[in-house]
Design an enzyme around this catalytic site. Structure first.
Site, PDB file in Angstrom:
ATOM      1  N   GLY A   8     -22.555  56.234  80.281  1.00 52.38           N
ATOM      2  CA  GLY A   8     -23.619  56.979  80.820  1.00 52.38           C
ATOM      3  C   GLY A   8     -23.779  58.251  79.634  1.00 52.38           C
ATOM      4  O   GLY A   8     -24.469  59.248  80.326  1.00 52.38           O
ATOM      5  N   SER A  10     -26.184  58.746  77.843  1.00 49.96           N
ATOM      6  CA  SER A  10     -27.594  58.786  77.678  1.00 49.96           C
ATOM      7  C   SER A  10     -28.350  59.507  78.905  1.00 49.96           C
ATOM      8  O   SER A  10     -29.459  59.959  79.012  1.00 49.96           O
ATOM      9  CB  SER A  10     -28.189  57.581  77.348  1.00 49.96           C
ATOM     10  OG  SER A  10     -28.071  56.662  78.340  1.00 49.96           O
ATOM     11  N   LEU A  12     -28.237  62.371  82.326  1.00 51.31           N
ATOM     12  CA  LEU A  12     -28.250  63.996  82.650  1.00 51.31           C
ATOM     13  C   LEU A  12     -26.974  64.643  82.348  1.00 51.31           C
ATOM     14  O   LEU A  12     -26.770  65.561  81.725  1.00 51.31           O
ATOM     15  CB  LEU A  12     -28.844  64.056  84.024  1.00 51.31           C
ATOM     16  CG  LEU A  12     -28.663  65.457  84.725  1.00 51.31           C
ATOM     17  CD1 LEU A  12     -29.449  66.623  83.715  1.00 51.31           C
ATOM     18  CD2 LEU A  12     -28.901  65.568  86.024  1.00 51.31           C
ATOM     19  N   TYR A 125     -24.314  52.568  97.924  1.00 51.60           N
ATOM     20  CA  TYR A 125     -23.932  53.389  96.868  1.00 51.60           C
ATOM     21  C   TYR A 125     -22.609  54.358  97.121  1.00 51.60           C
ATOM     22  O   TYR A 125     -21.727  54.405  96.364  1.00 51.60           O
ATOM     23  CB  TYR A 125     -25.021  54.387  96.402  1.00 51.60           C
ATOM     24  CG  TYR A 125     -24.774  55.770  95.600  1.00 51.60           C
ATOM     25  CD1 TYR A 125     -24.731  55.428  94.182  1.00 51.60           C
ATOM     26  CD2 TYR A 125     -24.408  57.111  96.107  1.00 51.60           C
ATOM     27  CE1 TYR A 125     -24.422  56.439  93.157  1.00 51.60           C
ATOM     28  CE2 TYR A 125     -23.864  57.791  94.981  1.00 51.60           C
ATOM     29  CZ  TYR A 125     -24.312  57.743  93.800  1.00 51.60           C
ATOM     30  OH  TYR A 125     -23.984  58.739  92.686  1.00 51.60           O
ATOM     31  N   ILE A 155     -26.928  68.033  90.743  1.00 50.04           N
ATOM     32  CA  ILE A 155     -27.187  68.335  89.345  1.00 50.04           C
ATOM     33  C   ILE A 155     -28.622  68.668  88.685  1.00 50.04           C
ATOM     34  O   ILE A 155     -29.314  67.619  89.242  1.00 50.04           O
ATOM     35  CB  ILE A 155     -26.216  67.899  88.525  1.00 50.04           C
ATOM     36  CG1 ILE A 155     -24.771  67.346  88.848  1.00 50.04           C
ATOM     37  CG2 ILE A 155     -26.092  68.164  86.945  1.00 50.04           C
ATOM     38  CD1 ILE A 155     -23.869  66.283  88.162  1.00 50.04           C
ATOM     39  N   ASP A 257     -37.445  66.541 106.542  1.00 50.11           N
ATOM     40  CA  ASP A 257     -36.776  67.909 105.997  1.00 50.11           C
ATOM     41  C   ASP A 257     -35.622  67.296 105.510  1.00 50.11           C
ATOM     42  O   ASP A 257     -34.729  68.087 104.398  1.00 50.11           O
ATOM     43  CB  ASP A 257     -36.367  68.888 106.941  1.00 50.11           C
ATOM     44  CG  ASP A 257     -37.317  70.078 106.635  1.00 50.11           C
ATOM     45  OD1 ASP A 257     -38.009  70.328 105.702  1.00 50.11           O
ATOM     46  OD2 ASP A 257     -37.499  70.864 107.734  1.00 50.11           O
TER      47      ASP A 257
HETATM   48  P1  NAP Z   1     -28.097  59.258  84.878  1.00 51.31           P
HETATM   49  O1  NAP Z   1     -28.992  60.432  84.328  1.00 51.31           O
HETATM   50  O2  NAP Z   1     -29.220  58.283  85.967  1.00 51.31           O
HETATM   51  O3  NAP Z   1     -27.551  58.715  83.896  1.00 51.31           O
HETATM   52  C1  NAP Z   1     -26.886  57.214  84.120  1.00 51.31           C
HETATM   53  C2  NAP Z   1     -26.216  56.926  83.116  1.00 51.31           C
HETATM   54  O4  NAP Z   1     -25.736  55.583  83.372  1.00 51.31           O
HETATM   55  C3  NAP Z   1     -26.984  56.447  81.910  1.00 51.31           C
HETATM   56  O5  NAP Z   1     -26.530  56.792  80.560  1.00 51.31           O
HETATM   57  C4  NAP Z   1     -27.314  55.048  81.943  1.00 51.31           C
HETATM   58  O6  NAP Z   1     -27.777  54.325  80.753  1.00 51.31           O
HETATM   59  C5  NAP Z   1     -26.026  54.568  82.342  1.00 51.31           C
HETATM   60  N1  NAP Z   1     -25.868  53.185  82.817  1.00 51.31           N
HETATM   61  C6  NAP Z   1     -26.436  52.788  84.278  1.00 51.31           C
HETATM   62  N2  NAP Z   1     -26.306  51.526  84.404  1.00 51.31           N
HETATM   63  C7  NAP Z   1     -25.309  51.138  83.511  1.00 51.31           C
HETATM   64  C8  NAP Z   1     -25.064  49.905  82.926  1.00 51.31           C
HETATM   65  N3  NAP Z   1     -24.944  48.787  83.986  1.00 51.31           N
HETATM   66  N4  NAP Z   1     -24.482  49.803  81.997  1.00 51.31           N
HETATM   67  C9  NAP Z   1     -24.117  50.691  81.169  1.00 51.31           C
HETATM   68  N5  NAP Z   1     -24.628  51.926  81.440  1.00 51.31           N
HETATM   69  C10 NAP Z   1     -25.274  52.191  82.467  1.00 51.31           C
HETATM   70  O7  NAP Z   1     -27.429  60.072  86.124  1.00 51.31           O
HETATM   71  P2  NAP Z   1     -26.427  61.402  86.030  1.00 51.31           P
HETATM   72  O8  NAP Z   1     -27.221  62.317  86.730  1.00 51.31           O
HETATM   73  O9  NAP Z   1     -25.932  61.587  84.486  1.00 51.31           O
HETATM   74  O10 NAP Z   1     -24.979  60.947  86.626  1.00 51.31           O
HETATM   75  C11 NAP Z   1     -23.882  60.648  85.989  1.00 51.31           C
HETATM   76  C12 NAP Z   1     -23.006  60.454  86.965  1.00 51.31           C
HETATM   77  O11 NAP Z   1     -22.870  61.840  87.830  1.00 51.31           O
HETATM   78  C13 NAP Z   1     -23.036  59.456  88.073  1.00 51.31           C
HETATM   79  O12 NAP Z   1     -21.766  58.888  88.276  1.00 51.31           O
HETATM   80  C14 NAP Z   1     -23.330  59.992  89.130  1.00 51.31           C
HETATM   81  O13 NAP Z   1     -23.062  59.353  90.492  1.00 51.31           O
HETATM   82  C15 NAP Z   1     -22.587  61.709  89.296  1.00 51.31           C
HETATM   83  N6  NAP Z   1     -23.698  62.458  89.799  1.00 51.31           N
HETATM   84  C16 NAP Z   1     -24.726  62.955  89.675  1.00 51.31           C
HETATM   85  C17 NAP Z   1     -25.405  63.633  90.390  1.00 51.31           C
HETATM   86  C18 NAP Z   1     -26.697  64.344  90.182  1.00 51.31           C
HETATM   87  O14 NAP Z   1     -27.279  65.008  90.630  1.00 51.31           O
HETATM   88  N7  NAP Z   1     -27.364  63.723  89.018  1.00 51.31           N
HETATM   89  C19 NAP Z   1     -24.720  64.682  91.336  1.00 51.31           C
HETATM   90  C20 NAP Z   1     -23.401  63.993  91.773  1.00 51.31           C
HETATM   91  C21 NAP Z   1     -22.750  63.203  90.928  1.00 51.31           C
HETATM   92  P3  NAP Z   1     -29.226  54.283  80.280  1.00 51.31           P
HETATM   93  O15 NAP Z   1     -29.966  55.518  80.493  1.00 51.31           O
HETATM   94  O16 NAP Z   1     -29.243  54.084  78.821  1.00 51.31           O
HETATM   95  O17 NAP Z   1     -29.950  53.229  80.952  1.00 51.31           O
END
Ligand code: NAP
Length: 302
Positions: A8, A10, A12, A125, A155, A257
């Site tokens: 992941g 690439s 956020l 999920y 985040i 809401d």
């Molecule tokens: P994100 O921006 O959507 O990034 C998801 C990443 O996973 C991307 O790099 C994507 O690759 C990769 N990915 C998805 N499916 C894949 C697959 N089948 N094979 C290989 N790579 C794959 O998500 P994020 O916000 O950074 O979240 C990162 C982690 O933090 C996640 O586990 C999420 O559950 C957790 N989290 C996020 C938040 C939030 O508010 N954002 C809050 C709590 C927890 P590509 O982009 O290259 O497709």
């Protein structure tokens, strides 16, 4: 020699964490065991930050519960098993506060993850992610491995998905407000603005993840949260001010809401890093919005 690999990379979260090897989905589909095996065979990492996941907003989660379940279970199963087989010394995996039970006494704490069913809207999920907690514990128990997991709240930050439909609340509000300014229209916001939420800046998540990689070794996960709530109304006020929108904000109170508040406790985190300084939301928002405005429309999800 330490060789860090982030799944992941690439995304956020991933774009705020330093690692020798940063994987995006272009480097291989982590749902597929053969591809995961090839990646680990080629790179032989010593440390893994596992942030890859299929993530999405309420709409996407509601419509595709099977894919959210399947993809996340497959990704997590393959990555943790590869970490075992290739003798990875330390793994930090990402859970989320949105996997907690629907009916639970607040604040959320690390002990409450499994104490009831998650909300039906993100059932697939949430259960898939809960299994990542279970997997982490059983790998530790049976193979004596240093696998841990962390639980961030919402985040936001630079490399977010700014899509108006699939983005989370902050990136989609920034995008909407920007469009309202450029097109000289009202800025329509769902709901009454009264709900309270917690947000954490992606750069803080990067720092805390590095800390966890080096220092955290409990089987129980650890919540990454500021434990500071802000109302959606105040959040919108900051966004409007930073973007310089001078039109009308229209509160669409016929739209839902969501839950009034879902506070989480950062007591455990603070007991480990009492001097950690979280980025104030107005500072993180300013950096995010400046980045959005300077790069529009070349942004994720736009
Ligand atoms: P994100 O921006 O959507 O990034 C998801 C990443 O996973 C991307 O790099 C994507 O690759 C990769 N990915 C998805 N499916 C894949 C697959 N089948 N094979 C290989 N790579 C794959 O998500 P994020 O916000 O950074 O979240 C990162 C982690 O933090 C996640 O586990 C999420 O559950 C957790 N989290 C996020 C938040 C939030 O508010 N954002 C809050 C709590 C927890 P590509 O982009 O290259 O497709």
């Amino acid at each position: 020699m330490i060789k860090r690999l982030i799944t992941g990379g690439s995304g956020l979260v991933g774009s705020n964490i330093d690692a020798e090897i940063k994987l995006g989905s272009n480097d291989g589909d982590l749902r597929d065991w053969a591809q995961v095996k090839n990646i680990f065979e080629a790179h032989r990492p010593t440390h893994v930050i596992h942030a890859a996941a299929r993530v999405g907003g309420v709409g996407g989660n509601m419509k595709a519960k099977v894919e959210f379940f399947y993809d996340n279970v497959m990704i997590n199963t393959n990555v943790l098993e590869a970490c075992r087989i290739y003798n990875v010394k330390k793994v930090v995996s990402f859970l989320s506060t949105c996997i907690f039970p629907e009916s639970i006494e607040y604040p959320l704490t690390e002990k409450k993850i499994h104490l009831g069913a998650p909300h039906w809207s993100n059932y697939g999920y949430a259960y898939a992610k809960r299994m990542l907690d279970v997997q982490t514990e059983v790998y530790r128990d049976q193979y004596n491995l240093d696998f841990v997991s962390v639980i961030p709240t919402n985040i936001y930050g630079l490399n977010d998905n700014f899509n108006l439909d699939s983005g989370h609340v902050i990136p989609s509000l920034i995008h909407k407000c920007y469009l309202a300014k450029v097109n000289n229209t009202d800025f329509n916001v769902w709901g009454s603005g009264t709900p309270l939420r917690e947000f954490i800046y992606s750069k803080d998540i990067g720092k805390l993840t590095n800390w966890a990689l080096e220092n955290y070794d409990e089987s129980e996960p650890i919540i990454f949260s500021t434990s500071h709530e802000i109302s959606i109304k105040d959040l919108v006020g900051f966004i409007v001010g930073i973007i310089g929108f001078e039109g009308d904000v229209v509160w669409q109170s016929d739209k839902p809401d969501g839950q009034f508040r879902k506070p989480s406790s950062n007591k455990k985190l603070m007991s480990y890093v009492p001097d950690f300084k979280f980025t104030p939301i107005e500072v993180g928002l300013k950096e995010t919005i400046d980045h959005f405005v300077n790069n529009y429309p070349n942004l994720r999800g736009v």
